[in-house]
Write a protein that holds these residues in place. Structure first.
Motif, PDB file in Angstrom:
ATOM      1  N   VAL A 281     -14.028  -7.699 147.094  1.00  0.00           N
ATOM      2  CA  VAL A 281     -14.346  -6.523 146.385  1.00  0.00           C
ATOM      3  C   VAL A 281     -16.166  -6.327 145.876  1.00  0.00           C
ATOM      4  CG1 VAL A 281     -13.750  -4.833 144.577  1.00  0.00           C
ATOM      5  CG2 VAL A 281     -12.106  -6.290 145.367  1.00  0.00           C
ATOM      6  N   ARG A 282     -16.633  -5.534 146.606  1.00  0.00           N
ATOM      7  CA  ARG A 282     -18.053  -5.275 146.281  1.00  0.00           C
ATOM      8  C   ARG A 282     -18.754  -6.697 146.094  1.00  0.00           C
ATOM      9  NH1 ARG A 282     -18.926   0.021 143.600  1.00  0.00           N
ATOM     10  NH2 ARG A 282     -17.143   0.800 143.243  1.00  0.00           N
ATOM     11  N   GLY A 283     -18.508  -7.559 147.362  1.00  0.00           N
ATOM     12  CA  GLY A 283     -19.106  -8.663 147.554  1.00  0.00           C
ATOM     13  C   GLY A 283     -18.650  -9.760 146.581  1.00  0.00           C
ATOM     14  N   THR A 284     -17.573  -9.578 145.774  1.00  0.00           N
ATOM     15  CA  THR A 284     -17.097 -10.687 144.993  1.00  0.00           C
ATOM     16  C   THR A 284     -15.635 -10.747 145.227  1.00  0.00           C
ATOM     17  OG1 THR A 284     -18.589  -9.759 143.211  1.00  0.00           O
ATOM     18  CG2 THR A 284     -16.587 -11.336 142.632  1.00  0.00           C
ATOM     19  N   VAL A 285     -15.104 -12.043 145.425  1.00  0.00           N
ATOM     20  CA  VAL A 285     -13.517 -12.503 145.350  1.00  0.00           C
ATOM     21  C   VAL A 285     -12.802 -12.336 144.073  1.00  0.00           C
ATOM     22  CG1 VAL A 285     -12.212 -14.239 146.376  1.00  0.00           C
ATOM     23  CG2 VAL A 285     -14.304 -13.899 147.394  1.00  0.00           C
ATOM     24  N   ILE A 286     -12.059 -11.860 144.350  1.00  0.00           N
ATOM     25  CA  ILE A 286     -10.945 -11.419 142.987  1.00  0.00           C
ATOM     26  C   ILE A 286      -9.624 -11.809 143.247  1.00  0.00           C
ATOM     27  CG2 ILE A 286     -10.278  -9.954 141.215  1.00  0.00           C
ATOM     28  CD1 ILE A 286     -12.791  -8.170 141.587  1.00  0.00           C
TER      29      ILE A 286
END
Length: 306
Positions: A281-286
């Motif tokens: 999500v938006r370049g971040t892994v969540i």
């Protein structure tokens, strides 16, 4: 607080709910609701009659304007307190009703109005029940039991009955809530299989009877809407929003993590145990658990292009 006053307020609440449901209250229905003997119920009603809360003038038990006003005030306090518990605490859904049952007797009209303003003057509680206005108006939301829905017809959940507690606990465990889009896949006398915001469920008819829905117009847009929990690694989607029944801290956390309308999401991987799942999500892994992903309404990237 005087025990007699609490019992009277519980009686008025039952009579208001019965009236709102289009049913006729009786001595025996009231005795069952209060869990007291019919003789004690008769004595309670005589006292309420003398104090102007009920009347038998028409030959049937009926609320007076004074009784209806006080009963709706208790219902208003109860449902607003459930909203408070859902939005501003971490208390599980199965604990809302019992806590509100206690709190409703201790709030003044001014305190109830202040709570309503603090919450943004909600019109319905977390179960989908309408909240009486400060002026004593109570909306009537018509719906039908999930059992009655024709297979293949889409509907929106408008109410989930929270009594008895053991049945509500089973529905809460499935994360079912008002606002969900549902559709029955098939049903028989023993089981009902349906989808709710893209997630598949199978329940007994008695549980389905606790869920009230409103069929959606055939022309309503919404085909292809799913929850993020139904997506597999490598699949991409766009967030449409959060499920209408998401509350409090879980809702705020998902928004803080960036799951806002229009956000692109890609499923990265599922842990070996099956929980949690990683999303880009938006370049971040969540990482989200299935229950959390089930609160996110999405549509596939391909569907949005078509």
């Amino acid at each position: 607080m005087n025990a007699g006053r609490i019992q009277r307020e519980d009686a008025l609440k039952h009579l208001c709910n019965t009236e709102a449901g289009g049913r006729r209250p009786t001595l025996h229905s009231l005795a069952g609701a209060l869990n007291i003997k019919p003789d004690n119920t008769g004595a309670l009603l005589r006292d309420m009659d003398q104090k102007g809360f009920v009347s038998f003038a028409s030959g049937e038990l009926a609320l007076t304007p004074k009784g209806r006003s006080e009963g709706l005030q208790v219902i208003r306090a109860h449902r607003l307190w459930e909203c408070h518990l859902a939005e501003e605490t971490g208390i599980h859904a199965t604990g809302w009703h019992a806590r509100a049952e206690r709190r409703e007797h201790w709030m003044s009209p001014a305190e109830v109005d202040a709570l309503s303003a603090q919450l943004g003057n909600p019109t319905h509680d977390p179960h989908g029940d309408p909240i009486p206005t400060a002026g004593g108006d109570l909306a009537k939301d018509g719906g039908e039991a999930l059992n009655a829905l024709v297979p293949g017809r889409a509907a929106r959940v408008v109410h989930i009955e929270d009594e008895p507690a053991n049945l509500y606990a089973q529905l809460a465990a499935l994360n079912l809530r008002p606002g969900m889009r549902v559709e029955i896949r098939d049903k028989n006398e023993e089981r009902i299989r349906f989808s709710a915001d893209g997630a598949e469920h199978e329940i007994t008819p008695i549980l389905a009877h606790q869920i009230e829905v409103l069929p959606l117009p055939e022309t309503e847009v919404g085909e292809g809407v799913e929850t993020l929990a139904s997506y597999q690694p490598g699949e991409r989607a766009t967030v449409l929003g959060l499920a209408r029944g998401s509350h409090g801290s879980e809702r705020r956390r998902l928004l803080d993590l960036g799951f806002v309308a229009g956000t692109a999401v890609e499923v990265e991987m599922v842990s070996p145990s099956g929980e949690p799942t990683a999303y880009m999500v938006r370049g971040t892994v969540i990482a989200l658990h299935r229950e959390q992903a089930g609160l996110l309404l999405v549509k596939s990237a391909e569907a949005l292009k078509s």
